[in-house]
Scaffold this motif. Structure first.
Motif, PDB file in Angstrom:
ATOM      1  N   ARG A  42     -32.632 -18.950  38.747  1.00  0.00           N
ATOM      2  CA  ARG A  42     -33.011 -19.004  37.533  1.00  0.00           C
ATOM      3  C   ARG A  42     -32.549 -20.140  36.821  1.00  0.00           C
ATOM      4  O   ARG A  42     -31.267 -20.610  36.855  1.00  0.00           O
ATOM      5  N   PRO A  43     -33.381 -20.804  36.063  1.00  0.00           N
ATOM      6  CA  PRO A  43     -32.948 -22.076  35.217  1.00  0.00           C
ATOM      7  C   PRO A  43     -31.731 -21.703  34.337  1.00  0.00           C
ATOM      8  O   PRO A  43     -31.754 -20.496  33.785  1.00  0.00           O
ATOM      9  N   VAL A  44     -31.081 -22.816  34.059  1.00  0.00           N
ATOM     10  CA  VAL A  44     -30.015 -22.854  33.284  1.00  0.00           C
ATOM     11  C   VAL A  44     -30.300 -23.498  31.933  1.00  0.00           C
ATOM     12  O   VAL A  44     -30.671 -24.751  31.923  1.00  0.00           O
ATOM     13  N   LEU A  45     -30.058 -22.753  30.778  1.00  0.00           N
ATOM     14  CA  LEU A  45     -30.302 -23.657  29.615  1.00  0.00           C
ATOM     15  C   LEU A  45     -29.304 -24.274  29.026  1.00  0.00           C
ATOM     16  O   LEU A  45     -28.026 -23.722  28.907  1.00  0.00           O
ATOM     17  N   VAL A  46     -29.510 -25.530  28.753  1.00  0.00           N
ATOM     18  CA  VAL A  46     -28.397 -26.535  28.440  1.00  0.00           C
ATOM     19  C   VAL A  46     -28.260 -26.668  26.820  1.00  0.00           C
ATOM     20  O   VAL A  46     -27.131 -26.892  26.312  1.00  0.00           O
ATOM     21  N   ASP A 131     -36.248 -22.171   8.777  1.00  0.00           N
ATOM     22  CA  ASP A 131     -35.472 -20.960   8.112  1.00  0.00           C
ATOM     23  C   ASP A 131     -36.075 -19.644   8.962  1.00  0.00           C
ATOM     24  O   ASP A 131     -36.038 -18.428   8.511  1.00  0.00           O
ATOM     25  N   THR A 132     -36.472 -19.855  10.193  1.00  0.00           N
ATOM     26  CA  THR A 132     -37.028 -18.666  11.094  1.00  0.00           C
ATOM     27  C   THR A 132     -36.210 -18.852  12.478  1.00  0.00           C
ATOM     28  O   THR A 132     -35.898 -19.936  13.005  1.00  0.00           O
ATOM     29  N   THR A 133     -35.904 -17.577  12.815  1.00  0.00           N
ATOM     30  CA  THR A 133     -35.287 -17.360  14.156  1.00  0.00           C
ATOM     31  C   THR A 133     -36.362 -17.291  15.428  1.00  0.00           C
ATOM     32  O   THR A 133     -37.176 -16.702  15.410  1.00  0.00           O
ATOM     33  N   TYR A 134     -35.996 -18.112  16.463  1.00  0.00           N
ATOM     34  CA  TYR A 134     -36.900 -17.889  17.507  1.00  0.00           C
ATOM     35  C   TYR A 134     -35.958 -17.733  18.886  1.00  0.00           C
ATOM     36  O   TYR A 134     -34.846 -18.213  18.925  1.00  0.00           O
ATOM     37  N   LYS A 135     -36.871 -17.052  19.901  1.00  0.00           N
ATOM     38  CA  LYS A 135     -36.034 -17.057  21.242  1.00  0.00           C
ATOM     39  C   LYS A 135     -36.809 -18.134  22.127  1.00  0.00           C
ATOM     40  O   LYS A 135     -38.072 -18.230  22.007  1.00  0.00           O
ATOM     41  N   TRP A 136     -36.099 -18.450  22.862  1.00  0.00           N
ATOM     42  CA  TRP A 136     -36.896 -19.373  24.018  1.00  0.00           C
ATOM     43  C   TRP A 136     -36.038 -19.202  25.470  1.00  0.00           C
ATOM     44  O   TRP A 136     -34.855 -18.672  25.709  1.00  0.00           O
ATOM     45  N   ARG A 137     -37.011 -19.311  26.622  1.00  0.00           N
ATOM     46  CA  ARG A 137     -36.287 -19.129  27.911  1.00  0.00           C
ATOM     47  C   ARG A 137     -37.418 -20.059  28.879  1.00  0.00           C
ATOM     48  O   ARG A 137     -38.425 -20.546  28.424  1.00  0.00           O
ATOM     49  N   VAL A 138     -36.992 -20.230  29.995  1.00  0.00           N
ATOM     50  CA  VAL A 138     -37.741 -21.111  30.841  1.00  0.00           C
ATOM     51  C   VAL A 138     -37.778 -20.572  32.203  1.00  0.00           C
ATOM     52  O   VAL A 138     -36.848 -19.868  32.552  1.00  0.00           O
ATOM     53  N   PHE A 139     -38.830 -20.912  32.991  1.00  0.00           N
ATOM     54  CA  PHE A 139     -39.121 -20.348  34.189  1.00  0.00           C
ATOM     55  C   PHE A 139     -39.175 -21.634  34.959  1.00  0.00           C
ATOM     56  O   PHE A 139     -39.658 -22.757  34.527  1.00  0.00           O
ATOM     57  N   ALA A 140     -38.859 -21.780  36.414  1.00  0.00           N
ATOM     58  CA  ALA A 140     -38.950 -22.925  37.306  1.00  0.00           C
ATOM     59  C   ALA A 140     -40.091 -22.506  38.458  1.00  0.00           C
ATOM     60  O   ALA A 140     -40.001 -21.487  39.009  1.00  0.00           O
ATOM     61  N   PHE A 141     -41.161 -23.368  38.889  1.00  0.00           N
ATOM     62  CA  PHE A 141     -41.837 -23.429  39.715  1.00  0.00           C
ATOM     63  C   PHE A 141     -41.869 -24.503  40.745  1.00  0.00           C
ATOM     64  O   PHE A 141     -41.653 -25.743  40.595  1.00  0.00           O
ATOM     65  N   ASP A 142     -41.612 -23.977  42.080  1.00  0.00           N
ATOM     66  CA  ASP A 142     -41.093 -25.064  43.071  1.00  0.00           C
ATOM     67  C   ASP A 142     -42.511 -25.664  43.995  1.00  0.00           C
ATOM     68  O   ASP A 142     -42.345 -26.051  44.970  1.00  0.00           O
ATOM     69  N   GLY A 143     -43.551 -25.120  43.299  1.00  0.00           N
ATOM     70  CA  GLY A 143     -44.886 -25.366  44.146  1.00  0.00           C
ATOM     71  C   GLY A 143     -45.474 -24.344  44.924  1.00  0.00           C
ATOM     72  O   GLY A 143     -46.768 -24.451  45.174  1.00  0.00           O
ATOM     73  N   TYR A 144     -44.638 -23.264  45.057  1.00  0.00           N
ATOM     74  CA  TYR A 144     -44.909 -21.951  45.868  1.00  0.00           C
ATOM     75  C   TYR A 144     -44.649 -20.707  44.909  1.00  0.00           C
ATOM     76  O   TYR A 144     -45.339 -19.859  44.858  1.00  0.00           O
ATOM     77  N   LEU A 145     -43.390 -20.746  44.451  1.00  0.00           N
ATOM     78  CA  LEU A 145     -43.283 -19.507  43.717  1.00  0.00           C
ATOM     79  C   LEU A 145     -42.425 -19.880  42.306  1.00  0.00           C
ATOM     80  O   LEU A 145     -41.872 -20.746  41.997  1.00  0.00           O
ATOM     81  N   MET A 146     -42.457 -18.950  41.554  1.00  0.00           N
ATOM     82  CA  MET A 146     -41.957 -18.871  40.242  1.00  0.00           C
ATOM     83  C   MET A 146     -40.883 -18.495  40.024  1.00  0.00           C
ATOM     84  O   MET A 146     -40.581 -17.266  40.762  1.00  0.00           O
ATOM     85  N   SER A 147     -39.839 -18.928  39.466  1.00  0.00           N
ATOM     86  CA  SER A 147     -38.456 -18.374  39.562  1.00  0.00           C
ATOM     87  C   SER A 147     -38.309 -17.114  38.645  1.00  0.00           C
ATOM     88  O   SER A 147     -39.398 -16.909  37.753  1.00  0.00           O
ATOM     89  N   ARG A 148     -37.359 -16.204  38.598  1.00  0.00           N
ATOM     90  CA  ARG A 148     -37.223 -15.408  37.306  1.00  0.00           C
ATOM     91  C   ARG A 148     -36.844 -16.349  36.286  1.00  0.00           C
ATOM     92  O   ARG A 148     -36.274 -17.194  36.363  1.00  0.00           O
ATOM     93  N   PRO A 149     -36.851 -15.483  34.948  1.00  0.00           N
ATOM     94  CA  PRO A 149     -36.843 -16.220  33.821  1.00  0.00           C
ATOM     95  C   PRO A 149     -35.357 -16.548  33.591  1.00  0.00           C
ATOM     96  O   PRO A 149     -34.526 -15.709  34.148  1.00  0.00           O
ATOM     97  N   SER A 150     -35.113 -17.578  33.030  1.00  0.00           N
ATOM     98  CA  SER A 150     -33.790 -17.944  32.460  1.00  0.00           C
ATOM     99  C   SER A 150     -33.018 -16.834  31.492  1.00  0.00           C
ATOM    100  O   SER A 150     -33.964 -16.209  31.063  1.00  0.00           O
ATOM    101  N   PRO A 151     -31.863 -16.983  31.272  1.00  0.00           N
ATOM    102  CA  PRO A 151     -31.376 -16.125  30.175  1.00  0.00           C
ATOM    103  C   PRO A 151     -32.237 -16.475  28.704  1.00  0.00           C
ATOM    104  O   PRO A 151     -32.732 -17.665  28.873  1.00  0.00           O
ATOM    105  N   THR A 152     -32.185 -15.684  27.731  1.00  0.00           N
ATOM    106  CA  THR A 152     -32.971 -15.835  26.646  1.00  0.00           C
ATOM    107  C   THR A 152     -31.863 -16.298  25.662  1.00  0.00           C
ATOM    108  O   THR A 152     -30.865 -15.696  25.275  1.00  0.00           O
TER     109      THR A 152
END
Length: 167
Positions: A42-46, A131-152
């Motif tokens: 799962r990606p790590v959000l920095v 003045d708006t709140t958003y959520k963001w998350r990230v997935f990683a793709f290694d050329g074959y498989l998509m990862s599980r989502p990062s924490p939100t």
């Protein structure tokens, strides 16, 4: 089958395979290629940190580890509601471009080494509302498989930072 399968919590992917024969006897299988691959972690959000403040075109930073040492492409999702609400979710997927080294928007490279911090700057066309709140998350793709989502993570847009005077 060309579908992307998601890894379980341990990074394993199960792909069912059925073999049928119209007649009894011995079944010979030839030219069967099985590509061995582990999905990225799962990606790590920095940046920005969870509950941080951003401008209308934030620069997001993240990375993922991949035990196969594959080069990674990412999908960034931003929403003001919930990710299930596809109408209000913006999705930026490196597999379909968004690499723009001339304008300084999108991803900073066409792909990234595993473990290296990737950067994505939201294009001005998709600027976030003040003045708006958003959520963001990230997935990683290694050329074959998509990862599980990062924490939100949550980010709040503030285009008018406080002004002050230093003494």
């Amino acid at each position: 089958q060309n579908a992307t399968h998601y890894a379980d919590s341990d990074g394993y992917v199960t792909i069912p395979m059925e073999i049928h024969s119209r007649t009894p006897g011995v079944l010979h299988i030839s030219d069967l290629n099985i590509i061995y691959n582990n999905a990225s972690r799962r990606p790590v959000l920095v940046f920005p940190e969870d509950k941080g403040f951003v401008n209308a075109t934030p620069t997001l930073k993240f990375y993922a580890d991949d035990t196969d040492n594959d080069r990674l492409k990412y999908r960034v999702q931003i929403t003001s509601t919930d990710f299930i609400d596809s109408f209000n979710t913006m999705s930026f997927d490196m597999r379909y471009s968004l690499y723009d080294d001339n304008e300084g928007e999108g991803f900073t490279a066409p792909d990234f080494l595993q473990g290296v911090v990737a950067t994505f700057t939201l294009p001005e066309t998709y600027g976030l509302l003040d003045d708006t709140t958003y959520k963001w998350r990230v997935f990683a793709f290694d050329g074959y498989l998509m990862s599980r989502p990062s924490p939100t993570f949550i980010m709040k847009v503030d285009n008018h930072p406080p002004t002050g005077y230093s003494s």
